[in-house]
Each structure stands twice: as C-alpha cells, then as structure tokens.
Write a protein that holds these residues in place. Structure first.
Motif, mmCIF file in Angstrom:
data_model
loop_
_atom_site.group_PDB
_atom_site.id
_atom_site.type_symbol
_atom_site.label_atom_id
_atom_site.label_comp_id
_atom_site.label_asym_id
_atom_site.label_seq_id
_atom_site.Cartn_x
_atom_site.Cartn_y
_atom_site.Cartn_z
ATOM 1 N N GLN A 167 44.920 31.950 40.225
ATOM 2 C CA GLN A 167 43.260 31.508 40.253
ATOM 3 C C GLN A 167 43.266 31.272 42.043
ATOM 4 O O GLN A 167 42.267 31.515 42.513
ATOM 5 N N ARG A 168 44.303 30.526 42.564
ATOM 6 C CA ARG A 168 44.169 30.122 44.003
ATOM 7 C C ARG A 168 44.269 31.600 44.694
ATOM 8 O O ARG A 168 43.596 31.570 45.888
ATOM 9 N N GLN B 277 43.247 34.613 43.771
ATOM 10 C CA GLN B 277 41.831 35.161 43.559
ATOM 11 C C GLN B 277 40.820 34.449 44.639
ATOM 12 O O GLN B 277 40.219 35.034 45.105
ATOM 13 N N MET B 278 40.791 33.168 44.488
ATOM 14 C CA MET B 278 40.004 32.451 45.332
ATOM 15 C C MET B 278 39.955 32.679 46.942
ATOM 16 O O MET B 278 39.113 32.940 47.598
ATOM 17 N N GLN B 279 41.073 32.971 47.469
ATOM 18 C CA GLN B 279 41.526 33.078 48.783
ATOM 19 C C GLN B 279 41.093 34.479 49.143
ATOM 20 O O GLN B 279 40.550 34.807 50.277
ATOM 21 N N THR C 249 38.733 36.187 47.809
ATOM 22 C CA THR C 249 37.138 36.186 47.519
ATOM 23 C C THR C 249 36.643 35.516 48.762
ATOM 24 O O THR C 249 35.769 35.934 49.384
ATOM 25 N N GLN C 250 37.139 34.678 49.150
ATOM 26 C CA GLN C 250 36.963 33.640 50.236
ATOM 27 C C GLN C 250 36.975 34.627 51.787
ATOM 28 O O GLN C 250 36.068 34.888 52.464
ATOM 29 N N THR D 87 26.352 36.770 42.557
ATOM 30 C CA THR D 87 26.899 36.059 41.403
ATOM 31 C C THR D 87 25.858 36.236 40.395
ATOM 32 O O THR D 87 26.279 35.973 39.029
ATOM 33 N N VAL E 83 28.664 32.069 49.700
ATOM 34 C CA VAL E 83 29.560 32.034 48.465
ATOM 35 C C VAL E 83 28.991 32.492 47.135
ATOM 36 O O VAL E 83 29.506 32.627 46.191
ATOM 37 N N ARG F 173 29.569 38.125 44.916
ATOM 38 C CA ARG F 173 30.717 38.103 43.941
ATOM 39 C C ARG F 173 31.331 39.384 44.400
ATOM 40 O O ARG F 173 32.694 39.216 44.361
#
Length: 124
Positions: free
Chosen positions: A37-38, A40-42, A44-45, A60, A91, A94
């Motif tokens: 998850q970490r 994937q978040m990086q 996306t950012q 989103t 943010v 998506r």
C-alpha cells in the motif's frame, strides 16, 4: 520413566513457542500488505505531481477531462467539455489515461470495414 519425562519436557518447550509462531504468522502478511500500500501511494503521488497541460485524466469520482492548467501546487484545471473548465485538487486525480488508447479507439472507429453497424449511445 525418565525417558517419558524427557519427552514431555521437550514437547512443552514447543508448546510454549506456539503462541509466538501464531503471532508471527499473522503479522507477516500484514507487514507485507502495508509495504504494498505504501508503494502504491508513492506511485500515485508521483503521478499526481508530474501532471502536465494536455494530459487526459480520470478523477476519483469517474470524471474524465483534459488538463488545461497545471501550474498551481495543489489544484489543476480540467476541461470536461468544450469550453467548460473546472478546478480540482491534485489528489482527486485517480489515473492518467494513456494517449495510445484513445488514438487506437478512434482509428478503429474510423476504419469501419467490419460490416456490422453497432450503434453506440451518445452521452451528454
């Protein structure tokens, strides 16, 4: 008699390790999932910070638009229809739509040599 006591003592040491082994087996998948998850978040950012004018994106909420102004730090301006520009938070983006998929769809529609006439609904 001494042999049975030795076997029972060895078995009890394994039983004392059993709760630690169960806890370990429960926390390893949680740890690996957190790492996924970490990551994937990086990703996306990084995608959200690299957006540029002209990129086609999906928000989103499922809205598809073209970026007309990405010069602000926290917001971007999306053109969702001809002449309709809305402001969104970065943010809220998506995913970025690959430009190759839209050109392939257009070229497949323009060839029209399949012989079948499929009517596609028009969304307004």
């Amino acid at each position: 008699m001494d042999l049975t006591l030795a076997q029972e003592a060895g078995g009890s040491s394994l039983l004392s390790l059993l709760p630690f082994l169960i806890i370990l087996l429960l926390f390893v998948p949680l740890f690996l999932n957190g790492r996924k998850q970490r990551r994937q978040m990086q990703e996306t950012q990084a995608m959200q910070s690299a957006l540029e004018d002209g990129d086609v994106v999906i928000t989103t909420s499922g809205l598809r638009g073209t970026i007309v102004d990405a010069s602000y730090e926290d917001t971007i301006d999306l053109e969702i229809a001809d002449g309709v520009v809305t402001t969104w938070l970065r943010v809220a983006i998506r995913e970025k739509v690959a430009p190759d998929t839209t050109s392939e769809d257009d070229s497949a529609d323009s060839s029209g040599s399949t012989g079948t006439s499929e009517s596609k609904p028009t969304i307004h």
